[in-house]
Design an enzyme around this catalytic site. Sequence first.
Site, PDB file in Angstrom:
ATOM      1  N   GLY A   9       0.825  -1.206   0.000  1.00 26.13           N
ATOM      2  CA  GLY A   9       0.000   0.000   0.000  1.00 26.13           C
ATOM      3  C   GLY A   9       0.860   1.257   0.000  1.00 26.13           C
ATOM      4  O   GLY A   9       2.095   1.181   0.057  1.00 26.13           O
ATOM      5  N   ALA A  59      -5.431  -2.462   4.874  1.00 29.79           N
ATOM      6  CA  ALA A  59      -6.833  -2.074   5.058  1.00 29.79           C
ATOM      7  C   ALA A  59      -7.552  -2.159   3.721  1.00 29.79           C
ATOM      8  O   ALA A  59      -6.914  -2.131   2.657  1.00 29.79           O
ATOM      9  CB  ALA A  59      -6.931  -0.638   5.596  1.00 29.79           C
ATOM     10  N   TYR A  60      -8.854  -2.262   3.795  1.00 31.51           N
ATOM     11  CA  TYR A  60      -9.704  -2.098   2.607  1.00 31.51           C
ATOM     12  C   TYR A  60      -9.980  -0.600   2.518  1.00 31.51           C
ATOM     13  O   TYR A  60     -10.612  -0.027   3.411  1.00 31.51           O
ATOM     14  CB  TYR A  60     -11.006  -2.889   2.783  1.00 31.51           C
ATOM     15  CG  TYR A  60     -11.982  -2.686   1.638  1.00 31.51           C
ATOM     16  CD1 TYR A  60     -12.070  -3.612   0.602  1.00 31.51           C
ATOM     17  CD2 TYR A  60     -12.785  -1.555   1.591  1.00 31.51           C
ATOM     18  CE1 TYR A  60     -12.959  -3.412  -0.446  1.00 31.51           C
ATOM     19  CE2 TYR A  60     -13.664  -1.349   0.546  1.00 31.51           C
ATOM     20  CZ  TYR A  60     -13.742  -2.278  -0.470  1.00 31.51           C
ATOM     21  OH  TYR A  60     -14.616  -2.081  -1.511  1.00 31.51           O
ATOM     22  N   TYR A 124     -17.345   2.541   4.724  1.00 31.53           N
ATOM     23  CA  TYR A 124     -15.905   2.466   5.008  1.00 31.53           C
ATOM     24  C   TYR A 124     -15.628   2.950   6.430  1.00 31.53           C
ATOM     25  O   TYR A 124     -14.932   2.286   7.205  1.00 31.53           O
ATOM     26  CB  TYR A 124     -15.143   3.332   3.990  1.00 31.53           C
ATOM     27  CG  TYR A 124     -13.694   3.601   4.344  1.00 31.53           C
ATOM     28  CD1 TYR A 124     -12.726   2.607   4.220  1.00 31.53           C
ATOM     29  CD2 TYR A 124     -13.295   4.852   4.808  1.00 31.53           C
ATOM     30  CE1 TYR A 124     -11.392   2.859   4.555  1.00 31.53           C
ATOM     31  CE2 TYR A 124     -11.974   5.120   5.138  1.00 31.53           C
ATOM     32  CZ  TYR A 124     -11.027   4.116   5.005  1.00 31.53           C
ATOM     33  OH  TYR A 124      -9.715   4.367   5.337  1.00 31.53           O
TER      34      TYR A 124
HETATM   35  N1  LIG Z   1      -5.668   6.762   1.911  1.00 32.49           N
HETATM   36  C1  LIG Z   1      -6.171   7.679   2.742  1.00 32.49           C
HETATM   37  O1  LIG Z   1      -6.479   8.822   2.361  1.00 32.49           O
HETATM   38  C2  LIG Z   1      -6.341   7.346   4.209  1.00 32.49           C
HETATM   39  C3  LIG Z   1      -6.903   8.310   5.054  1.00 32.49           C
HETATM   40  C4  LIG Z   1      -7.043   7.997   6.415  1.00 32.49           C
HETATM   41  C5  LIG Z   1      -6.623   6.767   6.889  1.00 32.49           C
HETATM   42  N2  LIG Z   1      -6.103   5.852   6.030  1.00 32.49           N
HETATM   43  C6  LIG Z   1      -5.688   4.556   6.574  1.00 32.49           C
HETATM   44  O2  LIG Z   1      -4.279   4.457   6.427  1.00 32.49           O
HETATM   45  C7  LIG Z   1      -3.910   3.072   6.287  1.00 32.49           C
HETATM   46  C8  LIG Z   1      -3.013   2.912   5.083  1.00 32.49           C
HETATM   47  O3  LIG Z   1      -3.759   3.310   3.932  1.00 32.49           O
HETATM   48  P1  LIG Z   1      -3.122   3.375   2.478  1.00 32.49           P
HETATM   49  O4  LIG Z   1      -3.584   4.629   1.846  1.00 32.49           O
HETATM   50  O5  LIG Z   1      -1.661   3.050   2.541  1.00 32.49           O
HETATM   51  O6  LIG Z   1      -3.924   2.162   1.806  1.00 32.49           O
HETATM   52  P2  LIG Z   1      -3.666   1.426   0.434  1.00 32.49           P
HETATM   53  O7  LIG Z   1      -2.658   2.159  -0.381  1.00 32.49           O
HETATM   54  O8  LIG Z   1      -4.995   1.126  -0.150  1.00 32.49           O
HETATM   55  O9  LIG Z   1      -2.993   0.058   0.919  1.00 32.49           O
HETATM   56  C9  LIG Z   1      -3.685  -0.881   1.651  1.00 32.49           C
HETATM   57  C10 LIG Z   1      -2.957  -2.201   1.470  1.00 32.49           C
HETATM   58  O10 LIG Z   1      -3.619  -3.175   2.287  1.00 32.49           O
HETATM   59  C11 LIG Z   1      -3.699  -4.363   1.535  1.00 32.49           C
HETATM   60  N3  LIG Z   1      -4.790  -5.193   2.037  1.00 32.49           N
HETATM   61  C12 LIG Z   1      -6.125  -5.042   1.855  1.00 32.49           C
HETATM   62  N4  LIG Z   1      -6.784  -6.033   2.490  1.00 32.49           N
HETATM   63  C13 LIG Z   1      -5.842  -6.808   3.076  1.00 32.49           C
HETATM   64  C14 LIG Z   1      -5.907  -7.977   3.856  1.00 32.49           C
HETATM   65  N5  LIG Z   1      -7.069  -8.580   4.168  1.00 32.49           N
HETATM   66  N6  LIG Z   1      -4.735  -8.531   4.289  1.00 32.49           N
HETATM   67  C15 LIG Z   1      -3.544  -7.966   3.977  1.00 32.49           C
HETATM   68  N7  LIG Z   1      -3.428  -6.854   3.230  1.00 32.49           N
HETATM   69  C16 LIG Z   1      -4.579  -6.289   2.787  1.00 32.49           C
HETATM   70  C17 LIG Z   1      -3.935  -3.913   0.118  1.00 32.49           C
HETATM   71  O11 LIG Z   1      -3.579  -4.945  -0.762  1.00 32.49           O
HETATM   72  P3  LIG Z   1      -4.490  -5.208  -2.094  1.00 32.49           P
HETATM   73  O12 LIG Z   1      -4.402  -3.946  -2.892  1.00 32.49           O
HETATM   74  O13 LIG Z   1      -3.819  -6.391  -2.702  1.00 32.49           O
HETATM   75  O14 LIG Z   1      -5.869  -5.490  -1.589  1.00 32.49           O
HETATM   76  C18 LIG Z   1      -2.988  -2.712   0.026  1.00 32.49           C
HETATM   77  O15 LIG Z   1      -1.683  -3.130  -0.359  1.00 32.49           O
HETATM   78  C19 LIG Z   1      -5.228   2.311   6.224  1.00 32.49           C
HETATM   79  O16 LIG Z   1      -5.535   1.803   7.495  1.00 32.49           O
HETATM   80  C20 LIG Z   1      -6.251   3.358   5.849  1.00 32.49           C
HETATM   81  O17 LIG Z   1      -7.545   3.027   6.312  1.00 32.49           O
HETATM   82  C21 LIG Z   1      -5.936   6.109   4.711  1.00 32.49           C
END
Ligand SMILES: NC(=O)c1ccc[n+]([C@@H]2O[C@H](COP(=O)([O-])OP(=O)(O)OC[C@H]3O[C@@H](n4cnc5c(N)ncnc54)[C@H](OP(=O)(O)O)[C@@H]3O)[C@@H](O)[C@H]2O)c1
Length: 298
Positions: A9, A59-60, A124
């Site tokens: 991610g 995360a999803y 979500y």
């Molecule tokens: N992005 C935002 O703006 C934002 C804002 C606030 C908080 N957050 C939080 O910050 C954290 C990191 O987010 P990010 O932006 O880095 O997310 P991201 O780029 O979508 O990466 C999430 C990673 O988790 C993997 N994943 C999903 N389901 C999984 C499972 N069951 N087991 C193992 N891996 C799994 C995904 O793999 P696949 O692609 O193969 O499914 C992806 O590689 C998350 O907790 C998110 O909720 C994000």
Amino acid sequence: MILLFGANGQLGQEMVRASAARKMPLVALSHAEADIADAAAVRDAIARHKPALVVNAAAYTKVDLAETELEAARRGNETGPALLGEACAAANTPLVHISTDYVFDGTKPTAYAETDPVSPASSYGRSKAAGEYALRAAAPRHVILRTSWVYGEFGHNFLKTILRLAATRDELRVVADQRGCPTSTADLARAILGIAPRLAAGEEVWGTYHFAGHGVTTFHGFASRIVAAQAPLTGRNPRVTAITSAEFPTPATRPANSELDCSLFARTFGFGGRPWTEETDAITAVLAAEARKTPHVA
Ligand SMILES: NC(=O)c1ccc[n+]([C@@H]2O[C@H](COP(=O)([O-])OP(=O)(O)OC[C@H]3O[C@@H](n4cnc5c(N)ncnc54)[C@H](OP(=O)(O)O)[C@@H]3O)[C@@H](O)[C@H]2O)c1
């Protein structure tokens, strides 16, 4: 050693880079290598690596699709953290978990503190709030970091979308009635790695904290900053027009205000987030320079 779930991610990739730069040992497992919603996979990974600290960056995160993919969102955001919490508690290993500003509905006029009740307005947000509850119940030695508007060099994010659109469009229409704190993955990784030694040493600082970039803006303000930062590097200077959320309907409702009050984190750990403006300028410069080298992927 830190064991990280969610290696591919945005945050996962940044954590791999940042830990290497700081020479902090970290093993990162991708979704394919360890599904956090698979109890045996989680238990085996922790038993095999015997980490001093687990970090859950998995995360999803498909906010709009979560409105219909309820089971997938629940698996990634509730079952996964619950199983990680149980496995960490059984191994007596502390755990850092990342949560989101979207656990709030955005109706509060001022910044959200950790003590404010959650009230997610989207599927979500509900799945992430459920994950927080499950993790707290399972693992006393946890830190939940709620963050917001995450962007960086890796993966998919708002900054990259704006850069892509700026390359081809003369006008970008961006919502100006949602405010929040853009947070770079570099800043978030700095926070996690900054507190990691204290958590691994068992310091009694467990609980939920807000950590985000310093400063607040709207998506329109964020987009305007990105466009201004890339213009001298690309020669592209599209107009950024402010619109309302009503003019850009999405399946999931986003909070109108998701500003996070991060003062508890700063008081507890002695540092805070960097100004989002500086982080945005720096990352835009890197990505715009890369796009110039390989224009076919801009
Ligand atoms: N992005 C935002 O703006 C934002 C804002 C606030 C908080 N957050 C939080 O910050 C954290 C990191 O987010 P990010 O932006 O880095 O997310 P991201 O780029 O979508 O990466 C999430 C990673 O988790 C993997 N994943 C999903 N389901 C999984 C499972 N069951 N087991 C193992 N891996 C799994 C995904 O793999 P696949 O692609 O193969 O499914 C992806 O590689 C998350 O907790 C998110 O909720 C994000």
